[in-house]
Write an enzyme that holds these catalytic residues in place. Structure first.
Site, PDB file in Angstrom:
ATOM      1  N   LEU A  28       0.865  -1.178   0.000  1.00  0.00           N
ATOM      2  CA  LEU A  28       0.000   0.000   0.000  1.00  0.00           C
ATOM      3  C   LEU A  28       0.899   1.225   0.000  1.00  0.00           C
ATOM      4  O   LEU A  28       1.979   1.206   0.595  1.00  0.00           O
ATOM      5  CB  LEU A  28      -0.889   0.031   1.251  1.00  0.00           C
ATOM      6  CG  LEU A  28      -1.988  -1.022   1.391  1.00  0.00           C
ATOM      7  CD1 LEU A  28      -2.685  -0.866   2.739  1.00  0.00           C
ATOM      8  CD2 LEU A  28      -2.997  -0.922   0.261  1.00  0.00           C
ATOM      9  N   ASP A  29       0.461   2.292  -0.654  1.00  0.00           N
ATOM     10  CA  ASP A  29       1.233   3.530  -0.642  1.00  0.00           C
ATOM     11  C   ASP A  29       1.387   4.043   0.789  1.00  0.00           C
ATOM     12  O   ASP A  29       0.544   3.773   1.651  1.00  0.00           O
ATOM     13  CB  ASP A  29       0.540   4.610  -1.481  1.00  0.00           C
ATOM     14  CG  ASP A  29       0.456   4.240  -2.951  1.00  0.00           C
ATOM     15  OD1 ASP A  29       1.289   3.430  -3.412  1.00  0.00           O
ATOM     16  OD2 ASP A  29      -0.455   4.759  -3.630  1.00  0.00           O
ATOM     17  N   LYS A  30       2.421   4.805   1.019  1.00  0.00           N
ATOM     18  CA  LYS A  30       2.691   5.338   2.353  1.00  0.00           C
ATOM     19  C   LYS A  30       1.484   6.080   2.917  1.00  0.00           C
ATOM     20  O   LYS A  30       1.124   5.905   4.087  1.00  0.00           O
ATOM     21  CB  LYS A  30       3.906   6.275   2.303  1.00  0.00           C
ATOM     22  CG  LYS A  30       4.233   6.928   3.639  1.00  0.00           C
ATOM     23  CD  LYS A  30       5.438   7.848   3.526  1.00  0.00           C
ATOM     24  CE  LYS A  30       5.747   8.521   4.865  1.00  0.00           C
ATOM     25  NZ  LYS A  30       6.913   9.444   4.765  1.00  0.00           N
TER      26      LYS A  30
END
Length: 364
Positions: free
Chosen positions: A149-151
């Site tokens: 997942l993106d930050k």
């Protein structure tokens, strides 16, 4: 044979045509596989000498100098390090775990990062502390990580505790057997109640931190299905809360796809969202520029993307039970919605009630 290569790498003669270039730019171009940030770190540490003296990154070359690199240009490969960081564990058994990751936490450190301060606080580090043993398939930097997942995206992520489970999960993701559903708040009024975006995604050739849905030779297929959950007409503008199910898992897929149809995810400034929301009613009420300055309309800022991995459904690769797991919107997104909404918003159930309770499991 090896020693001359080391000498050539660590001692560089500056050609006359390099006159006027910044020192850090010149070195980044000369040292293959070494980033400019790494060069700047070497300079800060005093590991670069220009004609025998230390210089700043901004030092302008004149041509003809001799540069000696006394430190190691290529950083030592990273290894994840166990850290005592709280985790929200939605499901766990001896083979895998599902975590509700908060926004702001990187899944793992980037391969170009080599300093402790940059590689700490990751999900992987927290997992190592909590579970001790994880699958080794992803290597020392990404133990247990099957997908990412993106930050600045929160929500559910699956972690493999052993290599057998990792291999099985990877095959399930590859063959699209894992159902992934996100909740997103996007700018504007999405016209259709539901729709499908089938646009291949590729790395932007100009801005390398971005992905793009514009046709490119190296683009990979990406499919996103969206459905409107709630329409909002507020003093900050129009927004649409959508549920998005993705068939594929390309980098930034939902962010790129929603922006490609003119509805960037709120908070996602990389893909065109506003940095902050301004009270348009108060702003428009002031007729002159001077009056607008004095009126000081309310402005709100989210500080993350309004994107949450809310639901996961997959067949457990070892027990063969169907797991249907959910995570409600985190508090900061609920609070942000509360600040944005007003009486003109559509009377549809709240996103929190639209998402089932965390940890619900059903058997096949």
């Amino acid at each position: 044979m090896h020693e001359p290569e080391q000498n050539e790498l660590r001692n560089i003669a500056v050609p006359t045509e390099a006159a006027g270039q910044r020192l850090d730019q010149f070195l980044a171009a000369q040292l293959e596989g070494v980033s400019r940030s790494r060069v700047q770190l070497l300079l800060e540490q005093g590991d670069v000498l220009v004609d025998g003296t230390h210089q700043k990154a901004s030092h302008k070359l004149r041509g003809g100098e001799s540069i000696a690199i006394t430190g190691e240009p290529h950083p030592t490969p990273l290894k994840a390090t166990a850290e005592d960081i709280p985790l929200r564990v939605v499901f766990e058994d001896t083979n895998l775990a599902v975590i509700d990751k908060p926004a702001g936490m990187m899944v793992h450190a980037g391969s170009g990062q080599n300093e402790d301060a940059r590689s700490r606080g990751t999900l992987v580090n927290a997992l190592l502390f909590r579970f001790k043993a994880l699958s080794a398939t992803g290597g020392d930097l990404r133990p247990g990580i099957v997908h990412r997942l993106d930050k600045n995206t929160s929500g559910l992520i699956i972690v493999a505790k052993n290599d057998r489970t990792h291999a099985a999960l990877s095959e399930m993701f590859s063959s699209r057997q894992v159902k992934k559903t996100y909740i997103a708040l996007v700018h504007g009024a999405v016209e259709k109640q539901k729709g499908t975006i089938n646009s291949a995604v590729a790395r932007d050739t100009v801005r390398r931190t971005r992905m793009t849905a514009h046709p490119q030779d190296n683009a990979r297929s990406a499919v996103s299905h969206y459905e409107v959950v709630r329409r909002l007409v507020t003093r900050f503008g129009k927004f649409t809360l959508v549920r998005v199910r993705i068939e594929t898992g390309r980098t930034h897929q939902i962010r790129v796809h929603m922006a490609s149809i003119g509805h960037p995810v709120v908070g996602d400034t990389l893909y065109g969202a506003a940095t902050q929301l301004t009270d348009l009613v108060a702003s428009q009420a002031a007729q002159s520029k001077a009056a607008r300055r004095k009126s000081n309309p309310e402005r709100i800022k989210l500080g993350r993307n309004f994107l949450h991995a809310a639901e996961l459904e997959f067949t457990h690769p070892i027990t063969h039970k169907v797991l249907s797991l959910t995570a409600p919107l985190p508090d900061e997104l609920e609070l942000f919605l509360g600040r944005v909404e007003d009486v003109k918003a559509s009377k549809i159930e709240s996103p929190a009630r639209a998402i089932p309770a965390v940890g619900k499991i059903r058997k096949s």
